[in-house]
Design an enzyme around this catalytic site. Structure first.
Site, short mmCIF file in Angstrom:
data_model
loop_
_atom_site.label_atom_id
_atom_site.label_comp_id
_atom_site.label_asym_id
_atom_site.label_seq_id
_atom_site.Cartn_x
_atom_site.Cartn_y
_atom_site.Cartn_z
CB SER A 94 -12.94 -11.84 3.87
OG SER A 94 -14.16 -12.05 4.57
CG HIS A 148 -9.90 1.56 -0.08
ND1 HIS A 148 -8.87 2.36 -0.51
CD2 HIS A 148 -10.88 2.40 0.32
CE1 HIS A 148 -9.18 3.62 -0.36
NE2 HIS A 148 -10.42 3.68 0.15
CG HIS A 163 -1.78 4.05 3.55
ND1 HIS A 163 -2.24 4.93 4.51
CD2 HIS A 163 -2.47 4.36 2.42
CE1 HIS A 163 -3.15 5.72 3.99
NE2 HIS A 163 -3.30 5.41 2.71
CG ASP A 191 -2.15 0.96 -3.34
OD1 ASP A 191 -0.96 1.32 -3.20
OD2 ASP A 191 -3.05 1.33 -2.57
CG ASN A 192 -1.25 4.39 -4.89
OD1 ASN A 192 -2.38 4.08 -4.48
ND2 ASN A 192 -0.31 4.82 -4.06
CE LYS A 196 -2.67 7.52 -2.04
NZ LYS A 196 -2.81 6.95 -0.67
CG ASP A 199 -2.07 0.94 1.14
OD1 ASP A 199 -2.16 1.67 0.14
OD2 ASP A 199 -2.90 0.95 2.06
CG ASP A 200 -0.01 4.90 -0.23
OD1 ASP A 200 -0.75 4.56 -1.17
OD2 ASP A 200 -0.34 5.75 0.61
CE LYS A 254 -6.33 0.74 1.18
NZ LYS A 254 -5.34 1.84 1.05
CB CYS A 276 -5.93 3.52 -2.24
SG CYS A 276 -4.60 4.27 -1.32
#
Length: 479
Positions: free
Chosen positions: A152, A135, A239, A297-298, A316, A38-39, A133, A78
Site C-alpha cells: 500500500s 478513504h 479532486h 468514484d462519482n 456530486k 476522483d470526482d 486514495k 467518495c
C-alpha cells in the site's frame, strides 16, 4: 425488449468464514487493474465530449476495449461509493451511507464483516496492492493491510495536497476555490490522514502526487509480473485542491478561465499518468492477460465550478444523473469486444463480480451481491443485453431508484420527488411525477420494499448536511 423488475439475488456458493476461496486454476488467471479517478465528471474526458482536453491514453482504452455511456457509481460521493466498489455490494446493505469521521473518539470505516476484492483475490493467490486514495477508514482496523492488501502507498483521508509543504508557485499553478466543500483542509500541508504512507509508515513524497502514484503503480506491476496481481490504483485527480505543474497549465490554451484551465491540466496530467501505467503493462508482455477497469468514484463536483457534467443534470452530492453517471472503460484484449461504445447500463459494483469470476473464486453465500460478471455481456453478440434491471441508491434522506427506463429521485429533506423516463430524457429535464402517477406509485413502493428488506441501519450518523445549487434550486445532501 420487455424489461422485468427484479430484486438482486444471492450469487455463488458457500465458502469458509475466513473468506478462503477456491484454489487457483491450473492456468494463470488474469491480472486485475482497477483505475479509479476522483470526482472525474461524465463529460470531463475528450471521448465524452470535452473538446478542451486531450486524453488519448484513457480514451484509448475504448479503442482496444469498450467505452460505456450509461455507467453508474455506487454512490454520488467518495467514501460510500468506494465501499460499494471494493465489496461488490451496495454499501447501504451494511450501513455505509455517510462519510466516515476519523476525528472522533470512535473511528468509522469499512466493517470487518465485509469481504474486499483484495481479500478475495489474495485467497486466490494474487499479489494485491493499493496505490492512491484509501478513504475507507483511519487507524487500526482500517489499514489497507487489514483489508487484504499486501502493498500500500496511499493517504487515508478524502483528499491530500498534490505536493509536500506549501505550493511552490515557481513550478505549480494553483487556485483556491473557497466555495468548495473542502477548500480549507485541501490547502493545509499534509499531516495525519492526509499524509502519504507506505504500509503504515508516513513517508515524504516530493513529486507531483499524480505522477508519484503512477510511478508506484508501475513498480508494482514490474515487481509482480511473474504471478497474478490485483492493482487498485486510486488517483486523487482531479479532486481539489486545484494544483497542477505549470507545464500542464500552459498546455491548456483553449480555456481562459484559470480555475478550469488548472482543472483541465490536472486531467491531462492524469491521462499521462494512466499512459505510463498502460505502457508498463505492455512492457510486461501481459496485456492480453490483464483486465483493466477505468472509472470515477462519482460524478463531477459541479459545486467547485470547474465542471458541470453537461448535458446531465446535477453533480456530486445529488442523485440526478450527473451525480451518479461516470466515465467507464473495460479492456480485456481477446476476451471481450473492442473498439465499441456501449449504452448498456452497468455499475462500479460489477467490478467485484467480474474479477471474482475471472479469478475462479466462489462468492460467499451468506450475503447478497449487487454486481454481475460483465464478461458474458461484453461479447460481440451480447452487447444488446442488459446486465441489470434496476439500480438503487440511498444516502439518508436523498435516494434514487431506477427500474428499466424509469427513474425516481426522492429528497425527503427538501420534500421533493421527481420521475423521469431516461429513454427519452437522459438530461432529466421533464419531471413526469404528476402525469404518470401509476409509474410513480410503482417505483415508490418498490423503493420502500427495498429499504424495508435490504437496507442495514446506518452504522453512523451523517456529520452534516450540505446544500448545492442545482438548476437554480437548492438541493440538500447528507455528508
Amino acid at each position: 425488449m420487455k424489461r422485468r423488475f427484479l430484486l438482486p439475488v444471492v450469487l455463488g456458493a458457500a465458502v469458509l468464514c475466513s473468506f478462503t476461496g477456491k484454489k487457483p486454476a491450473p492456468n494463470r488467471p488474469p491480472n486485475v487493474i482497477v483505475i479509479l479517478a476522483d470526482d472525474l465528471g461524465y463529460s470531463d474526458l475528450q471521448a465524452y465530449g470535452n473538446a478542451k482536453v486531450r486524453t488519448p491514453n484513457i480514451d484509448g482504452l475504448g479503442k482496444s476495449g469498450i467505452r460505456f455511456t450509461t455507467a453508474y457509481s455506487a454512490a454520488p460521493i467518495c467514501s460510500p461509493s468506494r465501499a460499494g466498489l471494493i465489496t461488490g455490494r451496495s454499501q447501504v446493505r451494511f450501513g455505509y451511507e455517510f462519510m466516515p469521521d476519523g476525528n472522533g473518539a470512535v473511528q468509522n470505516g469499512l466493517p470487518a464483516t465485509e469481504l474486499t476484492l483484495a481479500q478475495l483475490l489474495h485467497a486466490q493467490g494474487y499479489a494485491t496492492g493499493i496505490v492512491g486514495k484509501w478513504h475507507l477508514g483511519i487507524g487500526d482496523g482500517f489499514y489497507p493491510d487489514q483489508k487484504g492488501f499486501d502493498y500500500s502507498y496511499y493517504f487515508q483521508a478524502g483528499l491530500s495536497p498534490y505536493t509536500e509543504g506549501e505550493l511552490d508557485t515557481s513550478k505549480y499553478a494553483g487556485i483556491r476555490a473557497p466555495w468548495a466543500l473542502t477548500d480549507k483542509i485541501a490547502w493545509t500541508p499534509r499531516k495525519g490522514a492526509t499524509a502519504i504512507r507506505e504500509g503504515r509508515e508516513i513517508v515524504q513524497d516530493t513529486g507531483y502526487l499524480t505522477f508519484s502514484l503512477a510511478n508506484k503503480a508501475s513498480q508494482f506491476i514490474q515487481q509482480h509480473k511473474d504471478k497474478p496481481y490485483f492493482l487498485y490504483l486510486t488517483f486523487n485527480a482531479p479532486h481539489d485542491p486545484f494544483q497542477v505543474p505549470k507545464a500542464y497549465y500552459n498546455k491548456v490554451t483553449t480555456e481562459k478561465d484559470s480555475l478550469k484551465r488548472i482543472y483541465y491540466g490536472m486531467i491531462e496530467a492524469l491521462d499521462d499518468a494512466v499512459g505510463q501505467v498502460l505502457a508498463q503493462v505492455k512492457a510486461s508482455g501481459l496485456e492480453d492477460n490483464t483486465i483493466i477497469f477505468f472509472t470515477s468514484d462519482n460524478g463531477g463536483a459541479s459545486y467547485t465550478r470547474a465542471t458541470d457534467n453537461y448535458p446531465l443534470r446535477g453533480g456530486k452530492c445529488t442523485h440526478f444523473e450527473g451525480g451518479l453517471s461516470v466515465p467507464f472503460y473495460v479492456r480485456y484484449p481477446g476476451h471481450i469486444a473492442s473498439g465499441v461504445t456501449s449504452a448498456q447500463e452497468i455499475s462500479s459494483l460489477d467490478i467485484f463480480a467480474t474479477a471474482a469470476a475471472l479469478s475462479g473464486a466462489t462468492l460467499p453465500a451468506d450475503r447478497t451481491y449487487d454486481g454481475v460478471n460483465l464478461v458474458p455481456f461484453l461479447q460481440k453478440g451480447t452487447l444488446n443485453k442488459h446486465p441489470h434491471e434496476q439500480f438503487v441508491w440511498r444516502s439518508g434522506f436523498s435516494k434514487a431508484f431506477r427500474s428499466g427506463n424509469w427513474k425516481l429521485v426522492v429528497n425527503e429533506h427538501d420534500k421533493k420527488e421527481w420521475l423521469f423516463d431516461l429513454s427519452k430524457d437522459r438530461e432529466e429535464k421533464k419531471d413526469l411525477s404528476a402525469s404518470h402517477p401509476k409509474e410513480l406509485k410503482q417505483l415508490k413502493e418498490a423503493l420502500k420494499k427495498y429499504e424495508d428488506t435490504q437496507v442495514h441501519s446506518p452504522l453512523w450518523e451523517s456529520r452534516y448536511n450540505t446544500t448545492v445549487s442545482e438548476r437554480g434550486e437548492e438541493y440538500t445532501f447528507p455528508i
